[in-house]
Design an enzyme around this catalytic site. Structure first.
Site, PDB file in Angstrom:
ATOM      1  CD  GLU A  77      -1.951   4.193   3.224  1.00  0.00           C
ATOM      2  OE1 GLU A  77      -3.115   4.380   3.608  1.00  0.00           O
ATOM      3  OE2 GLU A  77      -1.651   3.395   2.313  1.00  0.00           O
ATOM      4  CB  CYS A 128      -6.479  -0.514   5.238  1.00  0.00           C
ATOM      5  SG  CYS A 128      -4.760  -1.092   5.198  1.00  0.00           S
ATOM      6  CG  HIS A 133      -1.954  -1.029   1.226  1.00  0.00           C
ATOM      7  ND1 HIS A 133      -3.056  -0.945   2.048  1.00  0.00           N
ATOM      8  CD2 HIS A 133      -2.097  -2.176   0.513  1.00  0.00           C
ATOM      9  CE1 HIS A 133      -3.839  -1.994   1.842  1.00  0.00           C
ATOM     10  NE2 HIS A 133      -3.274  -2.754   0.912  1.00  0.00           N
ATOM     11  CB  CYS A 190      -2.001   1.616   6.130  1.00  0.00           C
ATOM     12  SG  CYS A 190      -1.619   0.786   4.569  1.00  0.00           S
TER      13      CYS A 190
END
Length: 153
Positions: free
Chosen positions: A58, A86, A56, A89
């Site tokens: 992040e 999410c 992801h 993260c």
């Protein structure tokens, strides 16, 4: 009161989201900024490209910043991301000790900050950043909606 977006940091995250969309990735972009205000890391989602569910924006930005600084902690650093992180993260943000989290669009289905798991509100959370939702929300939401509308047509 929300601290102002430093010049262009969310714009840079939005640009990364657009680049991710161009690669066929869910369009999320992230930028990590030092306490002095300089950009330390920039990333967009790469889960499909890297065949890695943890890739992801992040997480990739946190990894890049930690590598650049030679530390597993990003104390005093801020994270700008186009979509509410999410739970995975959010946990990484906590472990990295990010000072402030600015995010664009909320994510009622998969978010882990103000929706879903609410990671920073859990008693087991060791560090919770200051959270500032809604920065660039309209544009971030439009990028996401456009991406998924195109996939459905």
């Amino acid at each position: 009161m929300t601290p102002p977006d430093k010049p262009g940091h969310m714009e840079l995250a939005l640009a990364e989201a657009r680049l991710a969309a161009g690669r066929g990735e869910v369009p999320v972009g992230a930028v990590i900024v030092s306490p002095e205000g300089s950009v330390v890391a920039v990333a967009g989602n790469r889960t499909r490209e890297l065949s890695d569910p943890t890739a992801h924006a992040e997480v990739l930005a946190i990894r890049e910043a930690c590598r650049a600084l030679g530390s597993e902690r990003l104390i005093g650093h801020d994270l700008y991301v186009t979509l509410e992180p999410c739970p995975m993260c959010a946990a990484a943000i906590s472990f990295a000790r990010i000072r402030r989290l600015y995010y664009g669009a909320g994510d009622p289905k998969g978010g882990g900050v103000e929706h879903g798991a609410r990671v920073f509100s859990q008693p087991t959370c060791h560090h919770a950043p200051e959270v500032y939702p809604g920065l660039g929300e309209d544009e971030a939401g439009a990028i996401l909606k456009g991406f998924f509308a195109e996939r459905r047509s």
